[in-house]
Design a protein around this motif. Structure first.
Motif, PDB file in Angstrom:
ATOM      1  N   MET A   1      14.680  10.406  -5.659  1.00  0.00           N
ATOM      2  CA  MET A   1      14.448   9.368  -6.678  1.00  0.00           C
ATOM      3  C   MET A   1      14.331   8.004  -6.007  1.00  0.00           C
ATOM      4  SD  MET A   1      16.876   8.333  -9.909  1.00  0.00           S
ATOM      5  CE  MET A   1      16.505   6.915 -10.923  1.00  0.00           C
ATOM      6  N   SER A   2      13.318   7.240  -6.412  1.00  0.00           N
ATOM      7  CA  SER A   2      13.078   5.929  -5.811  1.00  0.00           C
ATOM      8  C   SER A   2      14.043   4.886  -6.366  1.00  0.00           C
ATOM      9  CB  SER A   2      11.640   5.482  -6.080  1.00  0.00           C
ATOM     10  OG  SER A   2      11.419   4.195  -5.565  1.00  0.00           O
ATOM     11  N   MET A   3      14.693   4.139  -5.459  1.00  0.00           N
ATOM     12  CA  MET A   3      15.542   3.024  -5.852  1.00  0.00           C
ATOM     13  C   MET A   3      14.748   1.718  -5.838  1.00  0.00           C
ATOM     14  SD  MET A   3      18.618   1.937  -6.691  1.00  0.00           S
ATOM     15  CE  MET A   3      19.724   3.275  -6.211  1.00  0.00           C
ATOM     16  N   LEU A   4      13.940   1.553  -4.788  1.00  0.00           N
ATOM     17  CA  LEU A   4      13.135   0.336  -4.631  1.00  0.00           C
ATOM     18  C   LEU A   4      11.779   0.717  -4.052  1.00  0.00           C
ATOM     19  CD1 LEU A   4      12.920  -2.852  -4.445  1.00  0.00           C
ATOM     20  CD2 LEU A   4      13.762  -2.588  -2.096  1.00  0.00           C
ATOM     21  N   ARG A   5      10.712   0.222  -4.662  1.00  0.00           N
ATOM     22  CA  ARG A   5       9.372   0.440  -4.129  1.00  0.00           C
ATOM     23  C   ARG A   5       8.668  -0.910  -3.980  1.00  0.00           C
ATOM     24  NH1 ARG A   5       7.376   3.383  -7.766  1.00  0.00           N
ATOM     25  NH2 ARG A   5       5.607   2.197  -8.596  1.00  0.00           N
ATOM     26  N   VAL A   6       8.369  -1.263  -2.750  1.00  0.00           N
ATOM     27  CA  VAL A   6       7.710  -2.536  -2.446  1.00  0.00           C
ATOM     28  C   VAL A   6       6.240  -2.256  -2.148  1.00  0.00           C
ATOM     29  CG1 VAL A   6       7.608  -4.462  -0.818  1.00  0.00           C
ATOM     30  CG2 VAL A   6       9.833  -3.594  -1.588  1.00  0.00           C
ATOM     31  N   GLU A   7       5.364  -3.001  -2.819  1.00  0.00           N
ATOM     32  CA  GLU A   7       3.920  -2.763  -2.696  1.00  0.00           C
ATOM     33  C   GLU A   7       3.190  -4.043  -2.293  1.00  0.00           C
ATOM     34  OE1 GLU A   7       2.783  -1.372  -6.540  1.00  0.00           O
ATOM     35  OE2 GLU A   7       3.901   0.517  -6.395  1.00  0.00           O
ATOM     36  N   ASP A   8       2.654  -4.045  -1.072  1.00  0.00           N
ATOM     37  CA  ASP A   8       1.810  -5.133  -0.572  1.00  0.00           C
ATOM     38  C   ASP A   8       2.456  -6.508  -0.809  1.00  0.00           C
ATOM     39  OD1 ASP A   8      -0.488  -6.078   0.706  1.00  0.00           O
ATOM     40  OD2 ASP A   8      -1.521  -6.435  -1.184  1.00  0.00           O
ATOM     41  N   LEU A   9       3.723  -6.631  -0.492  1.00  0.00           N
ATOM     42  CA  LEU A   9       4.461  -7.863  -0.761  1.00  0.00           C
ATOM     43  C   LEU A   9       4.071  -8.963   0.226  1.00  0.00           C
ATOM     44  CD1 LEU A   9       6.677  -9.166  -2.500  1.00  0.00           C
ATOM     45  CD2 LEU A   9       8.342  -8.417  -0.791  1.00  0.00           C
ATOM     46  N   SER A  27       4.723  -2.899   2.603  1.00  0.00           N
ATOM     47  CA  SER A  27       4.956  -1.844   1.609  1.00  0.00           C
ATOM     48  C   SER A  27       5.938  -0.820   2.169  1.00  0.00           C
ATOM     49  CB  SER A  27       3.637  -1.132   1.252  1.00  0.00           C
ATOM     50  OG  SER A  27       2.690  -2.020   0.709  1.00  0.00           O
ATOM     51  N   PHE A  28       6.879  -0.380   1.335  1.00  0.00           N
ATOM     52  CA  PHE A  28       7.817   0.673   1.721  1.00  0.00           C
ATOM     53  C   PHE A  28       8.571   1.137   0.481  1.00  0.00           C
ATOM     54  CE2 PHE A  28      10.113  -3.321   2.053  1.00  0.00           C
ATOM     55  CZ  PHE A  28      11.354  -3.045   1.505  1.00  0.00           C
ATOM     56  N   GLU A  29       9.348   2.198   0.641  1.00  0.00           N
ATOM     57  CA  GLU A  29      10.142   2.738  -0.470  1.00  0.00           C
ATOM     58  C   GLU A  29      11.538   3.097   0.027  1.00  0.00           C
ATOM     59  OE1 GLU A  29       9.722   6.120  -3.989  1.00  0.00           O
ATOM     60  OE2 GLU A  29       8.713   6.409  -2.070  1.00  0.00           O
ATOM     61  N   VAL A  30      12.536   2.726  -0.755  1.00  0.00           N
ATOM     62  CA  VAL A  30      13.924   3.094  -0.474  1.00  0.00           C
ATOM     63  C   VAL A  30      14.374   4.086  -1.544  1.00  0.00           C
ATOM     64  CG1 VAL A  30      16.295   2.287  -0.170  1.00  0.00           C
ATOM     65  CG2 VAL A  30      14.388   0.810   0.510  1.00  0.00           C
ATOM     66  N   LYS A  31      14.789   5.273  -1.103  1.00  0.00           N
ATOM     67  CA  LYS A  31      15.219   6.305  -2.047  1.00  0.00           C
ATOM     68  C   LYS A  31      16.712   6.200  -2.323  1.00  0.00           C
ATOM     69  CE  LYS A  31      11.700   9.656  -0.567  1.00  0.00           C
ATOM     70  NZ  LYS A  31      11.096   8.860   0.517  1.00  0.00           N
ATOM     71  N   GLU A  32      17.131   6.731  -3.464  1.00  0.00           N
ATOM     72  CA  GLU A  32      18.551   6.771  -3.793  1.00  0.00           C
ATOM     73  C   GLU A  32      19.271   7.668  -2.780  1.00  0.00           C
ATOM     74  OE1 GLU A  32      21.360   8.261  -7.479  1.00  0.00           O
ATOM     75  OE2 GLU A  32      19.503   7.162  -7.946  1.00  0.00           O
ATOM     76  N   GLY A  33      20.405   7.198  -2.296  1.00  0.00           N
ATOM     77  CA  GLY A  33      21.179   7.945  -1.315  1.00  0.00           C
ATOM     78  C   GLY A  33      20.724   7.741   0.114  1.00  0.00           C
ATOM     79  N   GLU A  34      19.790   6.808   0.345  1.00  0.00           N
ATOM     80  CA  GLU A  34      19.202   6.607   1.671  1.00  0.00           C
ATOM     81  C   GLU A  34      19.703   5.314   2.300  1.00  0.00           C
ATOM     82  OE1 GLU A  34      14.708   6.807   3.477  1.00  0.00           O
ATOM     83  OE2 GLU A  34      14.967   5.639   1.647  1.00  0.00           O
ATOM     84  N   VAL A  35      19.844   5.339   3.627  1.00  0.00           N
ATOM     85  CA  VAL A  35      20.040   4.119   4.403  1.00  0.00           C
ATOM     86  C   VAL A  35      18.708   3.813   5.071  1.00  0.00           C
ATOM     87  CG1 VAL A  35      21.267   2.974   6.268  1.00  0.00           C
ATOM     88  CG2 VAL A  35      22.490   4.594   4.801  1.00  0.00           C
ATOM     89  N   PHE A  36      18.111   2.713   4.676  1.00  0.00           N
ATOM     90  CA  PHE A  36      16.781   2.326   5.126  1.00  0.00           C
ATOM     91  C   PHE A  36      16.922   1.211   6.150  1.00  0.00           C
ATOM     92  CE2 PHE A  36      12.763   0.059   4.906  1.00  0.00           C
ATOM     93  CZ  PHE A  36      11.817   1.071   4.803  1.00  0.00           C
ATOM     94  N   GLY A  37      16.530   1.462   7.395  1.00  0.00           N
ATOM     95  CA  GLY A  37      16.669   0.476   8.454  1.00  0.00           C
ATOM     96  C   GLY A  37      15.418  -0.363   8.624  1.00  0.00           C
ATOM     97  N   SER A 204      22.447   3.083  -2.254  1.00  0.00           N
ATOM     98  CA  SER A 204      21.465   2.983  -1.174  1.00  0.00           C
ATOM     99  C   SER A 204      21.727   1.700  -0.398  1.00  0.00           C
ATOM    100  CB  SER A 204      20.029   2.960  -1.712  1.00  0.00           C
ATOM    101  OG  SER A 204      19.756   4.110  -2.486  1.00  0.00           O
ATOM    102  N   ILE A 205      21.292   1.694   0.873  1.00  0.00           N
ATOM    103  CA  ILE A 205      21.504   0.527   1.731  1.00  0.00           C
ATOM    104  C   ILE A 205      20.217   0.195   2.472  1.00  0.00           C
ATOM    105  CG2 ILE A 205      22.724  -0.357   3.782  1.00  0.00           C
ATOM    106  CD1 ILE A 205      25.119   1.367   3.002  1.00  0.00           C
ATOM    107  N   ILE A 206      19.896  -1.097   2.541  1.00  0.00           N
ATOM    108  CA  ILE A 206      18.879  -1.594   3.465  1.00  0.00           C
ATOM    109  C   ILE A 206      19.624  -2.273   4.599  1.00  0.00           C
ATOM    110  CG2 ILE A 206      16.932  -3.149   3.819  1.00  0.00           C
ATOM    111  CD1 ILE A 206      16.197  -2.834   0.911  1.00  0.00           C
ATOM    112  N   PHE A 207      19.490  -1.746   5.801  1.00  0.00           N
ATOM    113  CA  PHE A 207      20.229  -2.252   6.960  1.00  0.00           C
ATOM    114  C   PHE A 207      19.246  -2.953   7.893  1.00  0.00           C
ATOM    115  CE2 PHE A 207      22.237  -2.030  11.118  1.00  0.00           C
ATOM    116  CZ  PHE A 207      23.564  -2.332  10.838  1.00  0.00           C
ATOM    117  N   VAL A 208      19.408  -4.271   8.034  1.00  0.00           N
ATOM    118  CA  VAL A 208      18.492  -5.090   8.818  1.00  0.00           C
ATOM    119  C   VAL A 208      19.125  -5.416  10.164  1.00  0.00           C
ATOM    120  CG1 VAL A 208      17.232  -7.277   8.888  1.00  0.00           C
ATOM    121  CG2 VAL A 208      17.562  -6.103   6.706  1.00  0.00           C
ATOM    122  N   THR A 209      18.375  -5.210  11.247  1.00  0.00           N
ATOM    123  CA  THR A 209      18.905  -5.487  12.578  1.00  0.00           C
ATOM    124  C   THR A 209      17.764  -5.689  13.568  1.00  0.00           C
ATOM    125  OG1 THR A 209      20.359  -4.654  14.342  1.00  0.00           O
ATOM    126  CG2 THR A 209      19.030  -3.039  13.185  1.00  0.00           C
TER     127      THR A 209
END
Length: 321
Positions: A1-9, A27-37, A204-209
């Motif tokens: 399941m998609s938590m966040l969908r970014v399109e051509d931002l 553009s990218f997608e973050v799913k529920e339960g995912e750690v997106f780096g 879900s987590i977006i982890f920036v580094t």
């Protein structure tokens, strides 16, 4: 399941001499339960990207594209609508988290102000929850009665994480949360983020580094950015172990490796400097630093090419159009 969908931002900074194209067609997608780096060197647009999802302040300006969070476009929310979902649905641990807490207030007062703004009326209940969460991150309940200045750097980092997650946000953004910490404290922070996911405190987590080695410890998916663009995206294991884009390869080659003596294998930095985003080239933005640059690179922007299961990279060497 998609938590966040970014399109051509596209998110630019307005300056007297033009727009700085800090995020330019991402553009990218973050799913529920995912750690997106999200990885890349300083100035690539990582922090601009994630802060634009929370709250855009001048000179930051949304120039196009969507960021669909649970079906709502974050780019179209009013300031008041955005504030309502902050900390409850979408939260951030800021880049300078150790300095993010108000030095004139005790931790419990900072938390109460936040909870009250989101409709909580029982202060005793909020403070009880705060002390429970402090215990979860191995901090004494007495920390609730302390000022930020009384805490060490590592304690302040964990206290900030508690404040950012107290209201159980669905999506947590961790923006360079390990950059000013020693290795031991970095490990504690990574373990806490894992714990928040396991306990259902965040979904879900977006982890920036800027450190790809850290992503190997926490991320499910990795997106590599350069000069406001995505150059590679895919499953963590594939991107780290078999990078397809020259920039990703060079980032990984610049990192020290365990068990490898420096006399046998020297580190290789990336030559040159990032381009100005006031007037970026119409082609590949990495071509001025790329050892494999071809005649087509400065003239034509590379398209994404599938190089593995859900693994894509944008480079003319890989073919495509």
């Amino acid at each position: 399941m998609s938590m966040l969908r970014v399109e051509d931002l596209r998110v630019y900074y307005s300056t007297p001499v033009g727009y700085v194209k800090a995020v330019d067609g991402v553009s990218f997608e973050v799913k529920e339960g995912e750690v997106f780096g999200v990885a890349g060197e300083s100035g690539c647009g990582k922090s601009t990207l994630v802060h634009s999802l929370i709250l855009r302040k001048p000179p930051m300006k949304h120039m196009g594209g969507k960021a669909l969070f649970k079906g709502r476009d974050l780019m179209q929310l009013s300031r008041e609508e955005a504030r309502k979902i902050q900390y409850t649905e979408l939260s951030i641990i800021p880049q300078y988290a150790m300095n993010a807490l108000n030095p004139t207030k005790k931790i419990k007062d900072i938390v109460w102000d936040l909870a009250r703004e989101h409709g909580y009326t029982d202060r005793e209940e909020v403070e009880k929850l705060l002390r429970e969460r402090l215990a979860m991150v191995k901090l004494s309940p007495k920390v609730a009665d302390m000022y930020p200045v009384e805490l060490s750097g590592g304690m302040r980092q964990r206290a900030t994480m508690v404040v950012s997650t107290l209201l159980n946000p669905d999506l947590l953004i961790a923006d360079e949360v390990t950059s000013a910490l020693d290795v031991t404290t970095q490990r504690v922070v990574i373990e806490l983020l894992h714990y928040f996911m396991e306990e259902g405190i965040v979904k879900s987590i977006i982890f920036v580094t800027h450190d790809l080695a850290l992503l190997k410890q926490i991320a499910d998916t990795v997106m590599v950015m350069y000069a406001g663009k995505v150059v590679e995206i895919g499953p963590m294991e594939e991107v780290i172990n078999d990078p397809a884009h020259p920039y990703t390869q060079m980032l990984l080659n610049s990192l020290p490796r365990m068990g490898v003596h420096y006399k046998r294998q020297k580190l290789h930095g990336i030559s040159g400097y990032p381009i100005s985003l006031l007037n970026p080239p119409k082609g590949c933005r990495f071509y001025t630093r790329c050892p494999y640059a071809m005649d087509v690179c400065p003239e034509k922007e590379p398209k994404f090419v599938r190089v593995g299961e859900d693994h894509y990279a944008a480079c003319h060497m890989l073919g495509g159009e």
